[in-house]
Motif scaffolding. Structure first.
Motif, short mmCIF file in Angstrom:
data_model
loop_
_atom_site.label_atom_id
_atom_site.label_comp_id
_atom_site.label_asym_id
_atom_site.label_seq_id
_atom_site.Cartn_x
_atom_site.Cartn_y
_atom_site.Cartn_z
N VAL A 154 5.59 5.93 0.89
CA VAL A 154 6.07 5.82 2.22
C VAL A 154 5.08 4.31 1.44
O VAL A 154 3.82 4.67 0.98
CB VAL A 154 5.39 6.26 3.50
CG1 VAL A 154 4.84 5.50 4.47
CG2 VAL A 154 6.18 7.45 3.27
N PHE A 155 5.27 3.99 1.81
CA PHE A 155 4.85 2.05 1.40
C PHE A 155 4.40 1.41 2.89
O PHE A 155 5.30 1.14 3.92
CB PHE A 155 5.75 0.73 1.12
CG PHE A 155 6.18 1.54 -0.59
CD1 PHE A 155 5.90 1.17 -1.37
CD2 PHE A 155 7.28 2.50 -0.70
CE1 PHE A 155 5.75 1.61 -2.94
CE2 PHE A 155 8.29 2.57 -1.74
CZ PHE A 155 7.01 2.15 -2.67
N ALA A 156 3.65 0.74 3.28
CA ALA A 156 2.76 0.12 4.37
C ALA A 156 2.17 -1.36 4.04
O ALA A 156 1.85 -1.34 3.06
CB ALA A 156 2.08 1.17 5.60
N HIS A 157 2.08 -1.37 4.67
CA HIS A 157 1.26 -3.37 5.14
C HIS A 157 1.54 -4.45 3.59
O HIS A 157 0.99 -4.85 2.44
CB HIS A 157 -0.86 -2.81 5.04
CG HIS A 157 -1.17 -2.09 5.89
ND1 HIS A 157 -1.22 -1.99 6.63
CD2 HIS A 157 -1.57 -0.29 5.10
CE1 HIS A 157 -1.23 -0.38 7.59
NE2 HIS A 157 -1.95 0.02 6.54
N THR B 48 1.00 -1.28 -0.02
CA THR B 48 0.11 0.32 0.03
C THR B 48 0.92 1.01 0.18
O THR B 48 1.43 1.31 1.00
CB THR B 48 -1.07 -0.02 1.44
OG1 THR B 48 -1.43 -1.52 1.23
CG2 THR B 48 -1.73 1.16 1.09
N MET B 49 0.58 2.21 -0.90
CA MET B 49 1.34 3.66 -1.09
C MET B 49 0.56 3.89 -0.05
O MET B 49 -0.82 4.32 -0.23
CB MET B 49 1.76 3.90 -2.14
CG MET B 49 2.43 2.88 -2.87
SD MET B 49 2.74 3.64 -4.93
CE MET B 49 2.20 3.42 -5.28
N LEU B 50 0.94 5.02 0.84
CA LEU B 50 0.37 5.96 1.32
C LEU B 50 0.31 7.10 1.04
O LEU B 50 0.93 8.00 0.14
CB LEU B 50 0.29 6.15 2.72
CG LEU B 50 0.78 5.09 4.06
CD1 LEU B 50 1.51 5.32 5.49
CD2 LEU B 50 -0.41 4.29 3.74
N LYS B 51 -0.81 8.17 1.08
CA LYS B 51 -1.00 9.46 -0.29
C LYS B 51 -2.78 10.18 0.63
O LYS B 51 -2.85 9.00 1.46
CB LYS B 51 -1.63 8.98 -1.89
CG LYS B 51 -0.63 7.96 -2.21
CD LYS B 51 -1.44 7.94 -3.87
CE LYS B 51 -0.11 7.40 -4.77
NZ LYS B 51 -0.18 7.35 -6.09
N GLU C 158 -6.05 -0.79 -6.79
CA GLU C 158 -6.49 -0.13 -5.88
C GLU C 158 -6.96 0.63 -5.84
O GLU C 158 -5.45 1.54 -4.94
CB GLU C 158 -7.34 -1.33 -4.92
CG GLU C 158 -9.03 -0.70 -4.94
CD GLU C 158 -10.25 -1.31 -6.17
OE1 GLU C 158 -10.97 -0.49 -6.17
OE2 GLU C 158 -9.83 -2.71 -6.40
N THR C 159 -7.84 1.99 -6.10
CA THR C 159 -6.96 3.10 -5.41
C THR C 159 -8.78 3.99 -5.70
O THR C 159 -9.66 3.09 -5.63
CB THR C 159 -6.84 5.02 -6.21
OG1 THR C 159 -8.24 4.54 -7.07
CG2 THR C 159 -5.59 4.21 -6.88
N GLU D 138 -3.21 4.03 -2.06
CA GLU D 138 -3.47 2.70 -2.91
C GLU D 138 -2.86 1.51 -2.85
O GLU D 138 -1.89 1.53 -2.61
CB GLU D 138 -2.52 3.76 -4.69
CG GLU D 138 -2.39 2.93 -5.30
CD GLU D 138 -1.39 3.19 -7.15
OE1 GLU D 138 -1.75 5.09 -6.91
OE2 GLU D 138 -0.46 3.04 -7.00
N VAL D 139 -3.86 0.44 -3.05
CA VAL D 139 -3.03 -1.06 -2.86
C VAL D 139 -2.54 -1.33 -3.93
O VAL D 139 -3.59 -1.88 -5.30
CB VAL D 139 -4.48 -1.82 -2.41
CG1 VAL D 139 -3.81 -3.22 -2.51
CG2 VAL D 139 -4.74 -1.05 -1.25
N THR D 140 -1.49 -1.79 -4.32
CA THR D 140 -1.35 -3.24 -5.20
C THR D 140 -0.76 -4.20 -5.51
O THR D 140 -0.51 -4.39 -4.04
CB THR D 140 0.15 -2.45 -5.97
OG1 THR D 140 -0.43 -0.28 -6.59
CG2 THR D 140 0.74 -3.40 -7.20
N ARG D 141 -1.35 -5.26 -6.00
CA ARG D 141 -1.12 -6.54 -5.68
C ARG D 141 -0.67 -7.03 -7.22
O ARG D 141 -1.47 -7.13 -8.35
CB ARG D 141 -2.68 -7.29 -5.52
CG ARG D 141 -3.47 -6.36 -4.66
CD ARG D 141 -4.46 -7.16 -4.29
NE ARG D 141 -5.22 -7.14 -2.92
CZ ARG D 141 -6.17 -5.74 -2.88
NH1 ARG D 141 -6.48 -4.75 -3.46
NH2 ARG D 141 -6.56 -4.99 -1.59
#
Length: 263
Positions: A237-240, A65-68, A87-88, A73-76
């Motif tokens: 920033v990347f999380a989760h 997940t990119m924190l915006k 997904e946004t 924004e979640v990338t799989r």
């Protein structure tokens, strides 16, 4: 088990100043790779510093997940097929292995280029391991000197027909003592399909341990001048972060109702 066929071509040429090695890696099955010793020694050391290529190759699925400010924004990504789903709050973008698709969730139109973006941040995030992909040509690069520190470099280019932008070039710069990746320089050729001379820069010096692999916690974009980084120009920033050795369900990447296939 499928057999993987490897052609390893080492071309050495001597100039009046120095000698550089160029290594071409080819594979018969997309995105699967051979033993580490197929790669230049310095790149092998970079892989090991980040947890090891063998360990990376056991993974089948990556999510981050990119924190915006405007919404996360979640990338799989399916690490084998590179099928993807982004997904946004306002849009979804995906690649099912054949087609790139776009879904507008409301009235807000997507203003980017889905074919350019659908795997862009995955590629940045999965450094350095994506440099084990097929059809890559390696050679030594001149070191980067920034704020008094010297970072050795590995130049990366692609054989013709590999990927959507085979004219792209990258330079991975690493810490000379730890071999951890520190910088990525890259060209952007998607919009022109021609060799580019201008280098862009992102800094990788903040890592997090995810199941024994070092993956970025932040990536900092830099302004540039004369093919050198100058000052910071935004941080991602990347999380989760999630890694899995289980094969993801292909349904995740299928074209949803109402989506547009991008030609």
């Amino acid at each position: 088990m499928k057999k993987l066929f490897l052609t390893l071509l080492i071309i050495s040429f001597i100039s009046c100043k120095d000698t550089k090695k160029e290594t071409v890696i080819e594979h018969s099955e997309a995105h699967l790779n051979t033993v580490n010793n197929a790669y230049p020694e310095n790149l092998q050391n970079v892989f090991e510093a980040h947890g090891g290529l063998d360990s990376w190759k056991t993974q089948r699925f990556l999510e981050f997940t990119m924190l915006k400010e405007e919404g996360d924004e979640v990338t799989r990504t399916n690490l084998r097929t590179r099928a993807s789903h982004i997904e946004t709050p306002d849009h979804a973008i995906g690649f099912n292995g054949k087609d790139v698709w776009l879904l507008n969730k409301g009235d807000k139109a997507y203003t980017g280029k889905p074919k350019f973006y659908y795997n862009l941040m995955f590629y940045f995030y999965a450094m350095p391991f994506v440099l084990a992909d097929e059809g890559i040509v390696f050679k030594d690069a001149e070191p980067l000197v920034f704020e008094g520190e010297r970072y050795p470099g590995i130049h990366i280019s692609y054989q013709s027909g590999i990927g959507g932008s085979p004219e792209d070039e990258y330079i991975l710069y690493y810490n000379a003592e730890t071999y951890k990746m520190e910088w990525l320089a890259y060209t952007v050729t998607f919009f022109t399909n021609e060799k580019a001379k201008e280098l862009h820069f992102r800094r990788y010096n903040n890592w997090q341990d995810v199941d024994g692999l070092l993956l970025p916690k932040t990536i900092v974009k830099y302004k540039y001048e004369n093919n050198l980084p100058t000052t910071e120009n935004g941080e991602t920033v990347f999380a989760h972060i999630k890694l899995s050795k289980e094969q993801p369900n292909d349904v995740l990447f299928e074209i949803p109702e109402g989506a547009e296939i991008i030609e």
